[in-house]
Design an enzyme around this catalytic site. Structure first.
Site, PDB file in Angstrom:
ATOM      1  N   LYS A 202       1.026  -1.118   0.095  1.00 24.74           N
ATOM      2  CA  LYS A 202      -0.031  -0.015   0.118  1.00 24.74           C
ATOM      3  C   LYS A 202       0.982   1.202   0.029  1.00 24.74           C
ATOM      4  O   LYS A 202       2.221   1.217  -0.124  1.00 24.74           O
ATOM      5  CB  LYS A 202      -0.915  -0.025   1.114  1.00 24.74           C
ATOM      6  CG  LYS A 202      -1.851  -1.393   1.295  1.00 24.74           C
ATOM      7  CD  LYS A 202      -3.066  -1.526   0.093  1.00 24.74           C
ATOM      8  CE  LYS A 202      -3.363  -2.679   0.094  1.00 24.74           C
ATOM      9  NZ  LYS A 202      -4.215  -3.258   1.135  1.00 24.74           N
TER      10      LYS A 202
HETATM   11  C1  LIG Z   1      -5.241  -4.626   1.406  1.00 27.32           C
HETATM   12  C2  LIG Z   1      -6.769  -4.510   1.559  1.00 27.32           C
HETATM   13  C3  LIG Z   1      -7.448  -4.822   2.777  1.00 27.32           C
HETATM   14  C4  LIG Z   1      -6.879  -5.586   3.945  1.00 27.32           C
HETATM   15  O1  LIG Z   1      -5.757  -4.938   4.410  1.00 27.32           O
HETATM   16  P1  LIG Z   1      -4.587  -5.851   5.187  1.00 27.32           P
HETATM   17  O2  LIG Z   1      -3.867  -4.674   5.712  1.00 27.32           O
HETATM   18  O3  LIG Z   1      -3.873  -6.586   4.441  1.00 27.32           O
HETATM   19  O4  LIG Z   1      -5.443  -6.688   6.208  1.00 27.32           O
HETATM   20  C5  LIG Z   1      -8.923  -4.558   2.575  1.00 27.32           C
HETATM   21  N1  LIG Z   1      -9.514  -4.447   1.616  1.00 27.32           N
HETATM   22  C6  LIG Z   1      -8.697  -4.174   0.333  1.00 27.32           C
HETATM   23  C7  LIG Z   1      -9.718  -3.325  -0.785  1.00 27.32           C
HETATM   24  C8  LIG Z   1      -7.370  -4.169   0.472  1.00 27.32           C
HETATM   25  O5  LIG Z   1      -6.643  -3.789  -0.614  1.00 27.32           O
END
Ligand SMILES: *Cc1c(COP(=O)(O)O)cnc(C)c1O
Length: 403
Positions: A202
């Site tokens: 991210k």
């Molecule tokens: C990355 C992501 C999540 C979950 O995040 P984590 O930190 O990996 O638990 C939830 N929704 C979307 C759309 C994502 O891209």
């Protein structure tokens, strides 16, 4: 194939040389010396878990996204779970979401024993289509969970207006959209609760981590309790007050983000604007290159929106190609380009098929997009050469399979 027939145009999958020698992933973190110093400083401090960095990170983050409160969590998924809890989701309730997302968006509804109700997406952005919302609302509906797919904000104004009319809570899954803007307002300041992730792919990372931004003091209080076993006051406050008493008032979890991780988050947050600019520059370069290719459809940007470009998903025009997406995907991988597919629509996963009886065909726009999507590498640490390698590989492979 004889050696003489191998040309620079020969695909790696057919025995040619790949466009690059090393594998380029679709996403990855960037960690610099100041991040490492921030974490080692935290390791030498008195606090490894809940300490001063948690509040500092939350305050800085809230200010950045224009929210009154920010509550950190151990992951984006635990943050989604907490938001579903704070929204009051419970058995018998329904929550409307999109199938074009990571499973966690819908799973958090199930964690609360409520029912996810999927609705189809808009053909251009692949975001939840507000035009379908009203037909999905029943007396049991309690919340709407739009996703800012690829980092392009959902139609928040329309969704919030519909939610308002029906007394529903909007939880925006903005795990793709940190730094995005919708009509000059930052994502994080719009919905009742906005959820972010700090997974390494991210925009900023804390290893694992997540956060809920909200303007509601009531939600913020519930979220803080939920991440700490349902307990009212944390260890530091108790120590400061020389006070042994605590009360568990709701059934919570240990979903805390440690001081160590928050120290990294604070350091990463300083680089957010730079990371966003780099992603926007890469997106502009990609889109300029792919506009010239009729078999490749670049992502759309609606007017008034400044996307955060977590992903750069192209769609193939299969009518102009002699191969399916799977073949083109494999060929790009063999060129050492770490393409991916976001997403298999959630309702098509075996768990959802078996539990809810989905067979495919329920959400035609999402399902059609899924057949044609390929996410190209997109991360702020990409070099200009990496970007050119991706463009070159897409041209090489798509031209090879062009009808
Ligand atoms: C990355 C992501 C999540 C979950 O995040 P984590 O930190 O990996 O638990 C939830 N929704 C979307 C759309 C994502 O891209």
């Amino acid at each position: 194939m004889s050696a003489t027939s191998v040309t620079p145009q020969t695909l790696a999958i057919d025995g040619g040389s790949p466009v690059r020698d090393t594998f380029l992933p679709y996403g990855r973190q960037s960690i610099d010396e100041s991040d490492i110093t921030a974490v080692t400083d935290a390791l030498r401090s008195d606090w490894l878990t809940t300490g001063p960095k948690v509040g500092e990170f939350e305050e800085a983050f809230a200010a950045r996204v224009g929210a009154k409160f920010a509550v950190s969590f151990s992951s984006g998924t635990s943050a989604l779970h907490a938001a579903a809890f704070a929204a009051g989701l419970k058995s018998g309730d329904e929550a409307i979401t999109t199938p074009m997302t990571f499973a966690a968006t819908a799973n958090c509804i199930l964690y609360q024993a409520a029912t996810p109700v999927f609705t189809d997406v808009q053909a251009d952005t692949l975001n939840l289509d507000p035009g379908h919302l009203e037909s999905k609302i029943t007396p049991n509906t309690r919340a709407i969970l739009p996703v800012d797919y690829a980092g392009h904000p959902a139609e928040l104004e329309q969704i919030l207006a519909i939610a308002d009319r029906h007394g529903l809570i909007v939880i925006e899954d903005a795990c793709h959209a940190l730094g995005a803007e919708h009509r000059d307002r930052p994502v994080g300041s719009l919905a009742d609760m906005t959820v972010f992730s700090f997974h390494p792919v991210k925009h900023i990372t804390t290893g694992e981590g997540g956060l809920v931004a909200t303007n509601s003091a009531k939600f913020a209080e519930i979220l803080r309790r939920f991440r700490n076993h349902g307990i009212c006051s944390d260890a530091r406050q108790r120590q400061a007050n020389d006070h042994w008493h605590y009360e568990m008032v709701l059934l919570g979890y240990n979903y805390r983000l440690p001081d160590l991780a928050c120290a990294l988050g604070l350091s990463q947050l300083q680089k957010l604007d730079r990371n966003l600019q780099r992603r926007r520059d890469i997106a502009a370069r990609y889109t300029a290159a792919f506009r010239a290719m009729d078999a490749v459809i670049p992502p759309t940007v609606r007017p008034g929106v400044n996307p955060a470009w977590h992903l750069y998903p192209i769609r193939l025009d299969l009518s102009r190609l002699r191969a399916e997406r799977a073949q083109i995907f494999r060929a790009l991988r063999r060129e050492n380009i770490g393409v991916n597919v976001h997403y298999i629509p959630v309702h098509l996963h075996p768990y959802y098929r078996e539990r809810f009886g989905y067979t495919g065909g329920e959400f035609p726009v999402a399902e059609d997009a899924y057949q044609r999507l390929i996410s190209l590498p997109m991360f702020h640490g990409m070099s200009d050469q990496d970007v050119e390698d991706v463009i070159h590989a897409v041209e090489k492979v798509v031209n090879h399979y062009r009808k």
